[in-house]
Design a protein around this motif. Structure first.
Motif, PDB file in Angstrom:
ATOM      1  N   LEU A  51       0.958 -27.245 -13.816  1.00  0.00           N
ATOM      2  CA  LEU A  51       0.772 -26.476 -12.586  1.00  0.00           C
ATOM      3  C   LEU A  51      -0.146 -25.293 -12.839  1.00  0.00           C
ATOM      4  CD1 LEU A  51       4.457 -26.342 -11.261  1.00  0.00           C
ATOM      5  CD2 LEU A  51       2.669 -27.942 -10.590  1.00  0.00           C
ATOM      6  N   PHE A  52      -0.909 -24.933 -11.846  1.00  0.00           N
ATOM      7  CA  PHE A  52      -1.732 -23.737 -11.958  1.00  0.00           C
ATOM      8  C   PHE A  52      -1.885 -23.118 -10.574  1.00  0.00           C
ATOM      9  CE2 PHE A  52      -4.889 -26.703 -10.539  1.00  0.00           C
ATOM     10  CZ  PHE A  52      -5.845 -25.962  -9.870  1.00  0.00           C
ATOM     11  N   SER A  53      -2.422 -21.910 -10.540  1.00  0.00           N
ATOM     12  CA  SER A  53      -2.651 -21.187  -9.290  1.00  0.00           C
ATOM     13  C   SER A  53      -4.113 -20.780  -9.194  1.00  0.00           C
ATOM     14  CB  SER A  53      -1.778 -19.924  -9.215  1.00  0.00           C
ATOM     15  OG  SER A  53      -0.406 -20.250  -9.214  1.00  0.00           O
ATOM     16  N   THR A  54      -4.605 -20.724  -7.976  1.00  0.00           N
ATOM     17  CA  THR A  54      -5.887 -20.086  -7.720  1.00  0.00           C
ATOM     18  C   THR A  54      -5.591 -18.844  -6.899  1.00  0.00           C
ATOM     19  OG1 THR A  54      -8.048 -20.310  -6.632  1.00  0.00           O
ATOM     20  CG2 THR A  54      -6.248 -21.673  -5.782  1.00  0.00           C
ATOM     21  N   ALA A  55      -5.916 -17.682  -7.419  1.00  0.00           N
ATOM     22  CA  ALA A  55      -5.477 -16.424  -6.814  1.00  0.00           C
ATOM     23  C   ALA A  55      -6.600 -15.402  -6.792  1.00  0.00           C
ATOM     24  CB  ALA A  55      -4.275 -15.859  -7.577  1.00  0.00           C
ATOM     25  N   ASP A  56      -6.653 -14.643  -5.699  1.00  0.00           N
ATOM     26  CA  ASP A  56      -7.601 -13.548  -5.543  1.00  0.00           C
ATOM     27  C   ASP A  56      -6.818 -12.242  -5.413  1.00  0.00           C
ATOM     28  OD1 ASP A  56      -9.654 -15.428  -5.451  1.00  0.00           O
ATOM     29  OD2 ASP A  56      -9.561 -15.593  -3.269  1.00  0.00           O
ATOM     30  N   TYR A  57      -7.234 -11.232  -6.171  1.00  0.00           N
ATOM     31  CA  TYR A  57      -6.590  -9.929  -6.144  1.00  0.00           C
ATOM     32  C   TYR A  57      -7.622  -8.853  -5.809  1.00  0.00           C
ATOM     33  CZ  TYR A  57      -2.911 -12.272  -8.898  1.00  0.00           C
ATOM     34  OH  TYR A  57      -1.938 -13.135  -9.351  1.00  0.00           O
ATOM     35  N   ALA A  58      -7.181  -7.829  -5.091  1.00  0.00           N
ATOM     36  CA  ALA A  58      -8.032  -6.671  -4.823  1.00  0.00           C
ATOM     37  C   ALA A  58      -7.186  -5.406  -4.917  1.00  0.00           C
ATOM     38  CB  ALA A  58      -8.682  -6.771  -3.449  1.00  0.00           C
ATOM     39  N   LEU A  59      -7.553  -4.528  -5.822  1.00  0.00           N
ATOM     40  CA  LEU A  59      -6.906  -3.226  -5.973  1.00  0.00           C
ATOM     41  C   LEU A  59      -7.873  -2.173  -5.445  1.00  0.00           C
ATOM     42  CD1 LEU A  59      -4.540  -1.515  -7.115  1.00  0.00           C
ATOM     43  CD2 LEU A  59      -5.806  -1.443  -9.283  1.00  0.00           C
ATOM     44  N   THR A  60      -7.425  -1.406  -4.450  1.00  0.00           N
ATOM     45  CA  THR A  60      -8.306  -0.452  -3.778  1.00  0.00           C
ATOM     46  C   THR A  60      -7.752   0.961  -3.889  1.00  0.00           C
ATOM     47  OG1 THR A  60      -8.979  -2.137  -2.170  1.00  0.00           O
ATOM     48  CG2 THR A  60      -9.405   0.161  -1.594  1.00  0.00           C
ATOM     49  N   PHE A  61      -8.607   1.898  -4.286  1.00  0.00           N
ATOM     50  CA  PHE A  61      -8.277   3.322  -4.324  1.00  0.00           C
ATOM     51  C   PHE A  61      -9.061   4.012  -3.203  1.00  0.00           C
ATOM     52  CE2 PHE A  61      -7.842   1.654  -8.601  1.00  0.00           C
ATOM     53  CZ  PHE A  61      -6.576   2.090  -8.968  1.00  0.00           C
ATOM     54  N   SER A  62      -8.351   4.772  -2.383  1.00  0.00           N
ATOM     55  CA  SER A  62      -8.963   5.384  -1.194  1.00  0.00           C
ATOM     56  C   SER A  62      -8.821   6.902  -1.241  1.00  0.00           C
ATOM     57  CB  SER A  62      -8.303   4.847   0.082  1.00  0.00           C
ATOM     58  OG  SER A  62      -8.336   3.433   0.127  1.00  0.00           O
ATOM     59  N   ALA A 118       0.838  -1.199   0.000  1.00  0.00           N
ATOM     60  CA  ALA A 118       0.000   0.000   0.000  1.00  0.00           C
ATOM     61  C   ALA A 118       0.868   1.243   0.000  1.00  0.00           C
ATOM     62  CB  ALA A 118      -0.927   0.012   1.213  1.00  0.00           C
ATOM     63  N   PHE A 119       0.310   2.314  -0.553  1.00  0.00           N
ATOM     64  CA  PHE A 119       0.950   3.628  -0.555  1.00  0.00           C
ATOM     65  C   PHE A 119      -0.120   4.683  -0.316  1.00  0.00           C
ATOM     66  CE2 PHE A 119       1.971   7.556  -2.818  1.00  0.00           C
ATOM     67  CZ  PHE A 119       3.186   7.896  -2.219  1.00  0.00           C
ATOM     68  N   ALA A 120       0.208   5.677   0.486  1.00  0.00           N
ATOM     69  CA  ALA A 120      -0.740   6.764   0.762  1.00  0.00           C
ATOM     70  C   ALA A 120       0.016   8.069   0.930  1.00  0.00           C
ATOM     71  CB  ALA A 120      -1.560   6.465   2.020  1.00  0.00           C
ATOM     72  N   LYS A 121      -0.666   9.186   0.619  1.00  0.00           N
ATOM     73  CA  LYS A 121      -0.037  10.491   0.742  1.00  0.00           C
ATOM     74  C   LYS A 121      -1.082  11.555   1.030  1.00  0.00           C
ATOM     75  CE  LYS A 121       1.185  12.844  -2.738  1.00  0.00           C
ATOM     76  NZ  LYS A 121       1.970  13.339  -3.888  1.00  0.00           N
ATOM     77  N   PRO A 122      -0.717  12.573   1.794  1.00  0.00           N
ATOM     78  CA  PRO A 122      -1.620  13.717   1.956  1.00  0.00           C
ATOM     79  C   PRO A 122      -1.696  14.509   0.655  1.00  0.00           C
ATOM     80  CG  PRO A 122       0.088  13.647   3.676  1.00  0.00           C
ATOM     81  CD  PRO A 122       0.507  12.706   2.599  1.00  0.00           C
ATOM     82  N   ILE A 123      -2.883  14.949   0.304  1.00  0.00           N
ATOM     83  CA  ILE A 123      -3.045  15.828  -0.854  1.00  0.00           C
ATOM     84  C   ILE A 123      -2.850  17.278  -0.431  1.00  0.00           C
ATOM     85  CG2 ILE A 123      -4.628  16.605  -2.644  1.00  0.00           C
ATOM     86  CD1 ILE A 123      -5.925  13.845  -2.536  1.00  0.00           C
ATOM     87  N   ASP A 124      -3.500  17.641   0.650  1.00  0.00           N
ATOM     88  CA  ASP A 124      -3.337  18.951   1.279  1.00  0.00           C
ATOM     89  C   ASP A 124      -3.731  18.792   2.739  1.00  0.00           C
ATOM     90  OD1 ASP A 124      -6.183  18.948   1.304  1.00  0.00           O
ATOM     91  OD2 ASP A 124      -6.215  19.908  -0.669  1.00  0.00           O
ATOM     92  N   ASN A 125      -3.979  19.889   3.426  1.00  0.00           N
ATOM     93  CA  ASN A 125      -4.328  19.810   4.844  1.00  0.00           C
ATOM     94  C   ASN A 125      -5.715  19.231   5.091  1.00  0.00           C
ATOM     95  OD1 ASN A 125      -1.878  20.935   5.599  1.00  0.00           O
ATOM     96  ND2 ASN A 125      -2.681  23.041   5.522  1.00  0.00           N
ATOM     97  N   ASN A 126      -6.502  19.096   4.044  1.00  0.00           N
ATOM     98  CA  ASN A 126      -7.891  18.672   4.216  1.00  0.00           C
ATOM     99  C   ASN A 126      -8.235  17.358   3.520  1.00  0.00           C
ATOM    100  OD1 ASN A 126      -8.067  22.019   3.685  1.00  0.00           O
ATOM    101  ND2 ASN A 126      -8.918  21.230   5.604  1.00  0.00           N
ATOM    102  N   SER A 127      -7.268  16.728   2.829  1.00  0.00           N
ATOM    103  CA  SER A 127      -7.596  15.518   2.093  1.00  0.00           C
ATOM    104  C   SER A 127      -6.356  14.645   1.922  1.00  0.00           C
ATOM    105  CB  SER A 127      -8.205  15.852   0.724  1.00  0.00           C
ATOM    106  OG  SER A 127      -7.294  16.628  -0.043  1.00  0.00           O
ATOM    107  N   ALA A 128      -6.587  13.361   1.636  1.00  0.00           N
ATOM    108  CA  ALA A 128      -5.499  12.409   1.438  1.00  0.00           C
ATOM    109  C   ALA A 128      -5.951  11.323   0.476  1.00  0.00           C
ATOM    110  CB  ALA A 128      -5.075  11.790   2.778  1.00  0.00           C
ATOM    111  N   PHE A 129      -4.958  10.622  -0.088  1.00  0.00           N
ATOM    112  CA  PHE A 129      -5.227   9.600  -1.096  1.00  0.00           C
ATOM    113  C   PHE A 129      -4.390   8.367  -0.794  1.00  0.00           C
ATOM    114  CE2 PHE A 129      -3.621   7.544  -4.975  1.00  0.00           C
ATOM    115  CZ  PHE A 129      -4.816   7.104  -5.544  1.00  0.00           C
ATOM    116  N   GLY A 130      -4.908   7.176  -1.145  1.00  0.00           N
ATOM    117  CA  GLY A 130      -4.163   5.946  -0.952  1.00  0.00           C
ATOM    118  C   GLY A 130      -4.531   4.905  -1.992  1.00  0.00           C
ATOM    119  N   VAL A 131      -3.631   3.957  -2.209  1.00  0.00           N
ATOM    120  CA  VAL A 131      -3.881   2.839  -3.106  1.00  0.00           C
ATOM    121  C   VAL A 131      -3.235   1.597  -2.496  1.00  0.00           C
ATOM    122  CG1 VAL A 131      -1.817   3.349  -4.483  1.00  0.00           C
ATOM    123  CG2 VAL A 131      -3.670   1.980  -5.474  1.00  0.00           C
ATOM    124  N   SER A 132      -3.887   0.456  -2.622  1.00  0.00           N
ATOM    125  CA  SER A 132      -3.359  -0.775  -2.040  1.00  0.00           C
ATOM    126  C   SER A 132      -3.685  -1.956  -2.942  1.00  0.00           C
ATOM    127  CB  SER A 132      -3.936  -1.018  -0.637  1.00  0.00           C
ATOM    128  OG  SER A 132      -5.342  -1.212  -0.693  1.00  0.00           O
TER     129      SER A 132
END
Length: 365
Positions: free
Chosen positions: A139-150, A96-110
């Motif tokens: 061989l094969f894989s069973t995989a679950d992915y979740a991309l989240t924008f906050s 995950a990565f997150a950052k403040p946008i300004d003093n009143n808001s912030a953004f993140g992605v994971s």
């Protein structure tokens, strides 16, 4: 040699049956327990407190626990986590990565990946003439992915913040089936002047929708390998019903160097199940956790949650729960956390060692 063939045939049937059950379960029209991998949790610090962090989460991991907490970031942050479950069969990875946008808001992605890799596909081990060819094993894989924008922002009321998540979900079962899903979360946090904190997290508020695409040819191989199985393809849509998490916490300071954070959560699901408080309309499962800190550098954590009324073989009920324990160390913007927990209860599932790393970009300034 004969025994080896018999063992491979048995393994073949078991593997094929696993495929069939997985595809059938993941393809139900309305499935209440869809996307359960998103309920496991991230960040060893939170897992060490039995996930009772809805009200006070305040770092890059808030994108998962309550996006409103992102507004408390003072600088950019990055987090990584790895854990293994079921005797190292399944791997859970998170970044995950997150950052403040300004003093009143912030953004993140994971990004979350929960997967079982290198599964033997032995459905083609024996050909139509009964010959065994080991080169036909793949061989094969069973995989679950979740991309989240906050996204998080404050409200005109002092101490009140809100946040929203937009989730993109990808689930893959080898070449047999795959799905895309979309959903939204929303959360709020409120903090008083005397260190009381309150939080509300609404997961899948619009219900999360998943649409599956099934490879009919591959699916038929599974059905042909297991005699007597239904030849009809399962339904290809599913939804995840909303859930609520309500939290409260308070920070106590002692002699400047010591502090104790006590927290509690009520996890609410709109269904009847084995939760300790359950009705035909709603089920409630409490969780409590604590974090003892020394000079905001060394942390000791513990918690208990997932209280269930488990039905025994004699039709009696027994209360089960999930304990957890954790430690952490932070220095100069780098924090390493460890948790000893599981995803079941105190008696059934194997315990796992969970490690996570959090990096505050202020160390580069």
């Amino acid at each position: 040699m004969h025994l080896c063939i018999k063992n491979l045939q048995l393994r073949n049937y078991i593997t094929v049956l696993f495929y069939f059950i997985s595809i059938t379960m993941f393809g139900q029209a309305v499935r209440k327990y869809s996307n359960e991998f998103l309920n496991i949790g991230v960040d060893a610090a939170a897992l060490g407190m039995s996930n009772a962090v809805t009200s006070h989460t305040a770092d890059v991991n808030s994108g998962y626990w309550n996006p409103a907490g992102l507004l408390k970031l003072e600088d950019n942050q990055m987090a990584l986590m790895h854990s293994s479950y079921f005797a190292n069969i399944a791997n859970y990875d998170y970044a995950a990565f997150a950052k403040p946008i300004d003093n009143n808001s912030a953004f993140g992605v994971s990004l979350i990946r929960f997967a079982v890799d290198d599964i033997l596909n032995t459905t083609q081990l024996i050909d139509e003439q009964g010959n065994i060819n080991y080169d036909r094993i793949s061989l094969f894989s069973t995989a679950d992915y979740a991309l989240t924008f906050s996204y998080a922002r404050d409200l005109p009321v002092q101490g009140l913040n809100y946040g929203i998540n937009a989730k993109v979900i990808r689930r893959i079962i080898g070449d047999f089936a795959a799905s895309w899903g979309f959903g939204f979360d929303a959360g709020i946090q409120f903090e008083t002047d005397n260190n009381w904190q309150f939080g509300l997290m609404a997961r899948d508020i619009t219900t999360t929708f998943n649409a599956w695409a099934i490879d009919e040819d591959e699916f038929k191989k599974v059905q042909d390998a297991v005699e007597g199985q239904n030849q009809e393809l399962p339904e290809t849509t599913e939804i995840t019903i909303p859930k609520l998490q309500l939290g409260v916490s308070k920070l106590f300071n002692f002699h400047y160097d010591y502090s104790l954070l006590a927290a509690a959560n009520l996890n609410v699901r709109f269904e009847e199940n084995n939760d300790i408080l359950s009705s035909s309309f709603v089920s409630i499962n409490p969780a409590v956790g604590f974090e003892f800190a020394y000079i905001d550098m060394v942390y000791l954590r513990g918690g208990v949650g997932n209280f269930q009324n488990e039905l025994q073989i004699d039709n009696s009920e027994q209360l089960s729960f999930q304990p957890s324990f954790g430690v952490g160390f932070k220095y100069n913007g780098i924090q390493i956390d460890y948790a000893f927990t599981d995803i079941g209860d105190q008696s059934v599932a194997l315990y796992s060692n969970v490690f996570s790393l959090k990096l505050d970009f202020s160390i580069f300034r």
